[in-house]
Design a protein around this motif. Structure first.
Motif, short mmCIF file in Angstrom:
data_model
loop_
_atom_site.label_atom_id
_atom_site.label_comp_id
_atom_site.label_asym_id
_atom_site.label_seq_id
_atom_site.Cartn_x
_atom_site.Cartn_y
_atom_site.Cartn_z
N HIS A 310 2.85 3.79 -7.21
CA HIS A 310 3.58 4.83 -6.48
C HIS A 310 3.90 5.93 -7.20
O HIS A 310 4.05 6.99 -6.74
CB HIS A 310 4.89 3.67 -6.16
CG HIS A 310 6.08 4.48 -6.08
ND1 HIS A 310 6.39 4.80 -4.58
CD2 HIS A 310 7.02 4.97 -6.58
CE1 HIS A 310 7.61 5.49 -4.51
NE2 HIS A 310 8.05 5.76 -5.84
N ARG A 311 4.09 5.64 -8.37
CA ARG A 311 4.55 6.78 -9.30
C ARG A 311 3.39 7.85 -9.69
O ARG A 311 3.68 9.06 -9.68
CB ARG A 311 5.03 6.60 -10.94
CG ARG A 311 6.20 5.41 -10.76
CD ARG A 311 6.43 5.09 -12.27
NE ARG A 311 6.45 5.92 -13.32
CZ ARG A 311 6.34 5.94 -14.49
NH1 ARG A 311 5.81 4.79 -15.00
NH2 ARG A 311 6.39 6.98 -15.48
N ARG A 314 3.00 10.14 -6.72
CA ARG A 314 4.12 11.01 -6.32
C ARG A 314 5.07 10.35 -5.02
O ARG A 314 5.43 11.25 -4.38
CB ARG A 314 4.01 12.34 -6.22
CG ARG A 314 3.09 12.94 -7.56
CD ARG A 314 3.43 14.19 -7.50
NE ARG A 314 2.46 14.94 -6.43
CZ ARG A 314 2.94 16.14 -6.21
NH1 ARG A 314 3.79 16.86 -6.66
NH2 ARG A 314 2.16 16.87 -4.99
N LYS A 316 8.40 8.93 -3.41
CA LYS A 316 9.74 8.81 -3.54
C LYS A 316 10.52 7.42 -3.59
O LYS A 316 11.41 6.79 -4.29
CB LYS A 316 10.57 10.05 -2.78
CG LYS A 316 10.01 11.20 -2.76
CD LYS A 316 10.78 12.10 -1.82
CE LYS A 316 10.16 13.72 -1.79
NZ LYS A 316 10.73 14.52 -0.76
N GLN A 347 10.74 1.04 -14.53
CA GLN A 347 10.01 2.22 -14.39
C GLN A 347 11.22 3.40 -13.29
O GLN A 347 10.68 4.34 -13.13
CB GLN A 347 9.01 2.29 -13.62
CG GLN A 347 7.92 1.26 -14.26
CD GLN A 347 6.49 1.30 -13.83
OE1 GLN A 347 5.85 2.10 -13.39
NE2 GLN A 347 6.04 -0.24 -13.58
N VAL A 349 12.20 3.10 -10.22
CA VAL A 349 11.64 3.40 -8.85
C VAL A 349 12.58 2.85 -7.78
O VAL A 349 13.25 1.87 -8.07
CB VAL A 349 10.18 2.99 -8.83
CG1 VAL A 349 9.77 2.94 -7.46
CG2 VAL A 349 9.22 3.67 -9.43
#
Length: 405
Positions: A310-311, A314, A316, A347, A349
């Motif tokens: 996911h990171r 990129r 949200k 992390q 998120v």
């Protein structure tokens, strides 16, 4: 003596598996379940896929090979202890989708409804897009064996708003459901699929002009919405002799206001950051986070690497998928959600986990309430699932660490 007993048990298990396989094959033929196998690509379709950069020596291959501990997987399957909490002991809390709501425009231009596993309705701009829809009663070529859903979708396909497109990530039974395709056969819905999957659809009576095959990085426009197939690290096949004759993919969906990425079934791979650079950032990611096992760590991301993915793309806000409807792996059914939340906290998120059947608009939804039961689950420290870098079990992906997970 101990090794001799183990050998005898494994031999007995192998013989038993052979008998079971014979029984199942006989059942398939007698029930005409072979229709669900689909068809291998041939003629012009085969000629087209042979030009794919992913096609080598008669099959599709991953740029990063996959590794699995086959002996360990069979040992656990035949002789492993049962997994407590692998299936729900009580009915799963679900929401009955509201047809009126789904037929009305979303406020933000993006509404997503999760039906469990990877079955989704994405309403982006003015388009209604089903992803890997599962409306069947068993995700298998036969009616008496294979994964059966713990609950129905809660709404009939005919009660959904007109479906503009169906996205299929690959041809495994828990993503390409024969019963669902047949239910959509009479309409005008287009099917957007990876190369080779169109052969299955054509064999089931879907007109060729309703099928769009996209190789990795290829795109198609549906009015304001652009759909791009993205790389994945997985495999395919619906029966013997069909292994990897069709490709697997994720999808990026973009409009002028919103962007969504669906990972498809995938292990961790080197193109994740490139997806984010070329097609992101994404308002919402829908990421394969369940049905994982340390014996096959390159087949599915698992919770911790799902958050890292996911990171890298990129994202949200993240919604974990590929869990919560059927059992396909040896972990408690609620564990993917618990481990995703733990890794996301580490992390930093933002995670959304709606109830099955619930519709959300990511930009208008700050958080979702916990709805699954509290039960024992295994942390990443207890049961790590770490992908290999290139199919070598001695070289693993370096994942973020955090004391809380």
């Amino acid at each position: 003596m101990k090794n001799k007993r183990l050998f005898v048990r494994m031999l007995a298990g192998t013989v038993g598996l052979g008998v079971l396989t014979t029984f199942i094959l006989a059942g398939i033929v007698s029930c005409a379940g072979y229709d669900a196998f689909g068809a291998k690509p041939s003629n012009s379709r085969l000629a087209q896929i042979e030009h794919s950069p992913q096609w080598h020596d008669g099959q599709f291959v991953n740029p990063q090979p996959q590794w699995q501990n086959g002996l360990g997987a069979w040992r656990d399957f035949l002789f492993g202890d049962s997994v407590k909490g692998a299936v729900p002991e009580e009915p799963v809390p679900t929401v009955k989708p509201n047809p009126a709501l789904l037929s009305s425009p979303s406020q933000s231009g993006l509404r997503v409804t999760w039906f469990g596993h990877s079955s989704l309705l994405v309403q982006l701009a003015d388009k209604n897009i089903l992803i890997d829809p599962l409306w069947g009663k068993r995700f298998s070529p036969i009616s008496f064996a294979g994964p059966a859903p713990w609950y129905p979708p809660g709404i009939e396909l005919k009660d959904l708003p007109p479906v503009d497109a169906v996205l299929i990530s690959h041809d495994h039974y828990d993503h390409l459901d024969y019963a669902t395709v047949m239910a959509l056969k009479s309409g005008a819905t287009r099917f957007i699929v990876p190369p080779g999957v169109g052969a299955h659809l054509e064999s089931w009576g879907i007109a060729e002009n309703r099928i769009i095959e996209l190789d990795w990085w290829q795109s198609v426009a549906l009015g304001e919405v652009t759909i791009t197939a993205t790389p994945a690290r997985h495999k395919s096949g619906r029966f013997f002799g069909q292994a990897n004759k069709t490709l697997w993919a994720g999808y990026a969906l973009s409009s002028t206001k919103n962007r969504v990425w669906y990972s498809g079934d995938t292990g961790f791979h080197n193109d994740l950051a490139t997806i984010g650079e070329r097609l992101g950032p994404f308002d919402l990611t829908l990421i394969d986070a369940g049905q994982y096992d340390a014996n096959w760590p390159d087949t599915h991301l698992g919770p911790e690497l799902a958050v890292l993915a996911h990171r890298l793309v990129r994202g949200k806000k993240m919604m974990p998928v590929h869990w919560g409807l059927i059992q396909e792996a040896r972990h408690p059914w609620t564990e993917p959600a618990e481990r995703v939340i733990a890794a996301a906290r580490c992390q930093k998120v933002s995670v959304l986990i709606p109830r099955p059947g619930e519709s959300i608009e990511p930009s208008l939804t700050a958080a979702t309430e916990r709805w699954w039961p509290h039960q024992r689950w295994h942390s990443a420290k207890e049961h790590p699932v770490i992908a290999t870098e290139n199919g070598d079990p001695d070289r693993r992906v370096v994942a973020p660490t955090c004391s809380s997970i």
